[in-house]
Each structure stands twice: as C-alpha cells, then as structure tokens.
Design an enzyme around this catalytic site. Sequence first.
Site, PDB file in Angstrom:
ATOM      1  CB  SER A 162       0.251  15.949   2.818  1.00  0.00           C
ATOM      2  OG  SER A 162       0.015  14.567   2.827  1.00  0.00           O
TER       3      SER A 162
ATOM      4  CG  ASP B 288      -2.296   8.188   1.780  1.00  0.00           C
ATOM      5  OD1 ASP B 288      -1.659   7.237   2.269  1.00  0.00           O
ATOM      6  OD2 ASP B 288      -1.964   9.373   1.943  1.00  0.00           O
TER       7      ASP B 288
ATOM      8  CE  LYS C  12       1.297   4.251   3.427  1.00  0.00           C
ATOM      9  NZ  LYS C  12       2.210   5.391   3.559  1.00  0.00           N
TER      10      LYS C  12
HETATM   11  C1  S3P Z   1       2.360  11.395   3.690  1.00  0.00           C
HETATM   12  C2  S3P Z   1       3.123  10.486   3.031  1.00  0.00           C
HETATM   13  C3  S3P Z   1       2.687   9.111   2.784  1.00  0.00           C
HETATM   14  C4  S3P Z   1       1.181   8.947   2.979  1.00  0.00           C
HETATM   15  C5  S3P Z   1       0.707   9.630   4.227  1.00  0.00           C
HETATM   16  C6  S3P Z   1       1.004  11.106   4.169  1.00  0.00           C
HETATM   17  C7  S3P Z   1       2.911  12.745   3.908  1.00  0.00           C
HETATM   18  O1  S3P Z   1       3.345   8.247   3.686  1.00  0.00           O
HETATM   19  O2  S3P Z   1       0.827   7.605   2.999  1.00  0.00           O
HETATM   20  O3  S3P Z   1      -0.683   9.453   4.401  1.00  0.00           O
HETATM   21  O4  S3P Z   1       2.146  13.674   4.232  1.00  0.00           O
HETATM   22  O5  S3P Z   1       4.139  12.904   3.754  1.00  0.00           O
HETATM   23  P1  S3P Z   1       4.795   7.631   3.355  1.00  0.00           P
HETATM   24  O6  S3P Z   1       5.779   8.732   3.305  1.00  0.00           O
HETATM   25  O7  S3P Z   1       5.067   6.678   4.485  1.00  0.00           O
HETATM   26  O8  S3P Z   1       4.625   6.929   2.045  1.00  0.00           O
END
Ligand code: S3P
Length: 447
Positions: free
Chosen positions: A27, A326, A353
């Site tokens: 992220s 995740d 997802k």
């Molecule tokens: C992420 C946010 C999450 C997560 C993804 C990474 C991010 O998704 O599941 O793997 O880096 O902002 P969501 O915002 O859809 O919950």
Amino acid sequence: MTSFNQVIIHRQTTPLIGAVSVPGDKSISHRAVMLAALADGPSTIRNWLPAGDTLATLEVMRALGVVIEIDRRNSHSWDLRVEGRGLRGLKRPSGSLDCHHAGTAIRLLSGIMAGQSFPSVLDGSEQLRKRPMGRVTEPLRLMGADIRSEEGHAPLSIRPSALHGMEYKMKVASAQVKSSILLAGLYADDAVRVYEPGPARDHTERLLIAMGTIIAKSEGWVTLGEAPLGGRRLLPLDMTVPGDFSSAAFPLVAAAIVPDSQITIKQVGINATRTGLLAMLRDMGANITLSNQSVTGGEPIADLTVSFTELRGIEVGEPTVVKAIDEFPIWTVATTQAAGQSVARDATELRVKEVDRIAVMAEEMRRFGANIDEREDGFTVVGPQRLSGARVDSHDDHRLGMALAVTGLVAAGTTVVDDAACMADSFPGFIETMQQLGASMEWGAAG
Ligand code: S3P
C-alpha cells in the site's frame, strides 16, 4: 524456458525457526511512487516493493512522463529516485494506463487523473475489469470529475474537468476510496471531507502530511483543507518503506500453527489500521511479542516474534475486520487449526477482492478436507480439523495462493498449489523466505 508456476509443499515435521524480513509494504509503495511523482523535486524511496501490483503503478507513472531511477538492492527491495513533476506537471500518455491486477493502482490513480488537464484511460487485467469501480467514480463525479466506466467497471475514461470541494460519506470503510477522493482533492477548488465508517488504512494521509499538506481528522471525518494562497505544493519524500504486515502475516500464521516453531520477522509496519490480525491471533491465544520498535517514513515498525501455542476459536466483526481485510485468507487457515468455533462477520468486502475470498477460499480449503461454513458476510469454522494434502489453485489471487501454501504445511502428505506465480504480486520471494525458516516448500514447473 521452464516457468515456475506451481508450489509443492510437504507436511512440516520440523519446527519453523529463524529470523527473516519481508518485502516493503504494498500500500505504501503504490502511494509513495504516485505522490513522489507529484512532488516539487526529487524523492528518495528506500525498500520500495518491486511486486507485480506496484510495478504496474511505477510503469503508469513513467507513462505519465515521470523519470524514475532504480537501484535494485535485490529482487525484493529497490531504492527509487523519483523526479517529481509537480502537481500539474504530468504528461499526456500515448495509450491507456495499464494497472494489471492492482485495485489500489486503478482506484488511487482515478483520483489523480481526474485532476489532470489531459484525457486518460485507466485499464487493467480481466480480473481487475471484474472489480467494482462505482465506489470511486460516484464520489469523483460528485466533485465534478468527467469519468466514464463500463457499467461500473474498468476501463475508466477520464476527461479534464474542474474539481470542487465536497463532503462525502463512504458506505464501506475503504482506504482506496478515501485515498482516491483525497488525491482528487489536491486539485479541487475547496476543502474535501470524507467520512469513514471504520478505521481504513491511513497511509495516504500520513504521506500527504509528510509532504507538507494539512489533514485534519475528527470523529470519522478526514479533511483536506482548502489550498493555501499560491496553490498547493507537495514536498519531496525521503523515506524507507516498512516491511509489509500483510506479507508478514503468512510466516506469522505458519509459525503459530506448526508445532514448536519460533520465528522473528524484522522491521514490519505495525500501523494500527493494519494490525487487526495481531489482535485476532492474540485473542486466539497466540504468543506474539513486539520488539525494536521505531518509526520510519512516518510509520511505526517493530520486530514480531511468534511462537507456537495451541489456538482457540474466536469471533471477529467490525471494527477489526477493516484492520485485517487482506488477512482473512491466512486467518481462515489458522481457524482450521484452532480448538472450537471461529466466526467471521461484517466481512462482505471479501467478496469483491481479487476473487470472492469467502467463496473461493472455502472451495479450495474443501479440497484439503476442511469444512468452512459460508455466509453472505463471512464464515464459520469449527476446529481443529485434520487436513490432507491436495492439489489446489490460487485462482490468480496472490494472498489465496500463499494461504493455501501455508495450509500445505499442516496437511498430511503433499500439497500442490497451481497458478502460483501470482504470489509475486505482493510478496516476491515468499517461497524463499519460508525456506529460510525451514519450511518444506519449493517451486515446481507447471504440469
Ligand atoms: C488497500 C486497501 C484495501 C486492501 C487493499 C489495499 C490500499 O482495499 O484490501 O489490498 O492500499 O488502499 P479497500 O480499500 O477496497 O478495502
């Protein structure tokens, strides 16, 4: 050339022992390269994650005219020097921008591209084209963005348009949606306020603050104030990306369920919006300690040490779910080894997802003989369950693939995970890291 797209795992008969590190946070790596590209001046980003998903973002930024120099420290950790072009300095790309499988890339970039003075098209793989984009196109349109989708899906066609301030209540706590709005807010004529119904990861806010932007938080509202006189500017970054907690989760759970194991994972990000799994495993009785705590790039980090103990089942729902969103595939594996009932609720987001992580995980775990009782918003597992080695498939979902490989360690006999190359979408070197801990896991050529 032989292509390694299969992982072979034997039941683990010796403890997992040792100390390893995991690659940089996915992220943060996406966000750091995007924001550095928009900064006034060159940024240095150390320990950047060169994984399938983040490389898609890096290539998109290059297609937008950003010069990025790479120092390949090793295949799992790069240092980047990004020549920031300023908020208004990106160039019109010659074709559509390919985000591959990366939901974070397409959703965050949609906010940035909405503010540009040239048109663009954001697209990705067939898998990405199946994921919902209405959650970002709707708020961006409310800000004035001219953004079209294919019935709520990629490709997203974006044309230049003036963006305005906005107050927006997210229906689900999503860091991608929040970030998309905040990034578009950098181009808006007034303040942008987003309400998050739960504590979604806050890496975008932390980076924007490190770059000199004022962000206020109060009672679920995140506010990017109106631009200062003279316009907005982002200061360059000089940072080290922490190890990815979501990658650490795989060896962490493996050591919690393989008898007599004790491992340490070094320098992992422990931002409280990400560590729901720590709380969940501790509630189950896991023995996890944190040491060497410090801060890097505005993010808290620590070494995590876990040793095997008997686990017991727990129930989990919001507000923990968003902090572990995740980690559900690998947590499911832990629940099969825990005594008693484990229940996941409020987790409908898992269905959108990379794949439907409730249905597909349950389907693949059944091949090991596991019994997972699915519900619309989660699942129930009663353990401990005896598992037998099986031939399973990642469905091209990195976290599913790695969770299935860890399952193989506690299943009798031999397990084969097909379609395993995708593990490198978030965790290049996963198999090698597990091998360093003594795991009986190896690459095989696809049959
Ligand atoms: C992420 C946010 C999450 C997560 C993804 C990474 C991010 O998704 O599941 O793997 O880096 O902002 P969501 O915002 O859809 O919950």
